[in-house]
Design an enzyme around this catalytic site. Sequence first.
Site, PDB file in Angstrom:
ATOM      1  N   LYS A   1      16.241 -62.609 -55.205  1.00 48.09           N
ATOM      2  CA  LYS A   1      16.263 -61.159 -55.389  1.00 48.09           C
ATOM      3  C   LYS A   1      15.667 -60.456 -54.179  1.00 48.09           C
ATOM      4  O   LYS A   1      16.176 -59.429 -53.718  1.00 48.09           O
ATOM      5  CB  LYS A   1      15.488 -60.792 -56.658  1.00 48.09           C
TER       6      LYS A   1
ATOM      7  N   SER B   1       8.267 -51.182 -64.898  1.00 44.11           N
ATOM      8  CA  SER B   1       8.488 -52.095 -66.023  1.00 44.11           C
ATOM      9  C   SER B   1       7.375 -53.134 -66.111  1.00 44.11           C
ATOM     10  O   SER B   1       6.753 -53.323 -67.163  1.00 44.11           O
ATOM     11  CB  SER B   1       9.841 -52.790 -65.854  1.00 44.11           C
TER      12      SER B   1
ATOM     13  N   SER C   1      19.748 -62.684 -65.323  1.00 43.39           N
ATOM     14  CA  SER C   1      19.578 -64.115 -65.069  1.00 43.39           C
ATOM     15  C   SER C   1      19.974 -64.923 -66.295  1.00 43.39           C
ATOM     16  O   SER C   1      20.159 -64.365 -67.383  1.00 43.39           O
ATOM     17  CB  SER C   1      18.113 -64.403 -64.708  1.00 43.39           C
TER      18      SER C   1
ATOM     19  N   ASP D   1      18.677 -54.098 -61.137  1.00 44.37           N
ATOM     20  CA  ASP D   1      17.257 -54.351 -61.388  1.00 44.37           C
ATOM     21  C   ASP D   1      16.495 -53.756 -60.209  1.00 44.37           C
ATOM     22  O   ASP D   1      16.087 -54.442 -59.297  1.00 44.37           O
ATOM     23  CB  ASP D   1      17.008 -55.864 -61.503  1.00 44.37           C
TER      24      ASP D   1
ATOM     25  N   ARG E   1      13.044 -60.994 -71.897  1.00 40.61           N
ATOM     26  CA  ARG E   1      14.279 -61.767 -71.984  1.00 40.61           C
ATOM     27  C   ARG E   1      15.054 -61.536 -70.690  1.00 40.61           C
ATOM     28  O   ARG E   1      14.733 -60.652 -69.894  1.00 40.61           O
ATOM     29  CB  ARG E   1      15.090 -61.344 -73.194  1.00 40.61           C
TER      30      ARG E   1
END
Length: 517
Positions: free
Chosen positions: A310, A286, A221, A278, A217
């Site tokens: 990013k 991750s 963003s 992040d 999810r």
Amino acid sequence: MRSAGLSRRSHAGVRPPAILNARRLGIDTDREHVAYLRSDCALCRSEGFGTRARIELRCGARCLVATLNVVDPALLGEGEIGLSDAAWAALGALPGQPVQLAHPAPLHSFAAVRAKIAGDRLDAAAAAGIVDDICAGRYADIELAAFITACAGKRMNLAESIALTRAMTAAGQQLRWDSPVVVDKHCVGGLPGNRTTLLVVPIVAACGLLIPKTSSRAITSPAGSADVMETLAPVTLDLARMKAVVGREGGCIVWGGSVALSPADDLLIRVERPLGIDSEGLLVASVLSKKIAAGSTHVLIDIPVGPTAKVRSRRAAAALAARLKGVGEACGLAVVALASDGAQPVGRGIGPALEARDVLAVLQGHPAAPDDLRQRALRLAGIVLEMGGKAGAGQGLALAASVLASGVAWTRFQAICAAQGGMRTPPQARCTGVLGAPHGGRIAAIDNGRLARLAMLAGAPGAPAAGIDLHVRLGDEVAAAQPLLTVHAESAGELAYALAYAQSQAQLVTIGRHAPS
């Protein structure tokens, strides 16, 4: 009686258990476990419990650690302990059921977090201890935030990324498939509308490769792949259901949090989201922990590069690619990292339902479907097909294009949706408003970050129909007052709030003025 009681505690060497009756307060704390005690509760004084203290709760066979909030006595009855919705569900409590309270065991792994903050490195044992305690719910949100911050920026080296990836993989369930090749793809994010996963999965699955896609999810963003897919089909599947879907259709698109493949990551993401952090080190752990746990053997990583993406430079993309490949190699995973164009959003929609609309248009072959989304997805699918041995070098793109053009990918996507619980129609927002060009000229720049923030101010991803329709691309000529974008919101208030932000941001869409003739 009092002296006898003191004698009994002294003889036993421990205090008798503190027990209160459970009460659900109906407070949504996301997935944070929170307990509530009256300010005049004798336990607060006798046990030294105060606001933000960590307490251990036991109800029957279940046990968890919760953060304590102290409330006005009028909010709870005498002898009651209030529980947030998350704590209530985790304990499996019934109204009035006894709950035993105690001080939790010391959090020894947090010493490694403090050492990391001070500049030390995480070794394998420290990473495993931290991850185990996170998964067990022993870390409060403030402690999770400290760990996330300690790992942010350039504070993790390759060895630490490998250690953390292995620890996160080992902490959850791990899938095994009856196939020597299992493929996957992932985008590191930062590019609104880049919803290629929903196109790549059916194309690749239709060609006979296994692609068990677990998606995230949104973190920072307006939409993650799981958010977009959820407007089209259920994504909260358990492990058995996920395996059944992949066994039947060759692929799936499910929310990774529902199958517990890397449970520590889901808890970290919940705190990363409000922090807006992040980090590269956590990003690699991750992404790859979930791919390894899902049983993948080959994975393609899309790294969009652009001035407002990013990843801002080719040099930074190369460094991230090297780390992804290095961690993958150490963990037995073949990784291909692709630096792609991240100068502007992909497709037209930004937000779950609007991005789903674009995906459906491409799958169904609509003439007006966004071609940039189509071409980007075909390129990625082609590389995955070559990695998986279904196409020779340089031949994957043509195969992917033929599968999409023939309608086979659309048929497979419908079958995947049906297997996951049934296809849905994406919702539509109740309110829309248009932002017009302040003057004529050529579109010189589009800010990905500001557009993402605008979509979130409109309500995405929490309101699935909310977001933005972007009507212009880089290089387009526009006239004064011509629509640049349309904001979609669920309420007039949210719409007004989002449009006010849009009108205040001159760099949202930069229009170069024509030189006077």
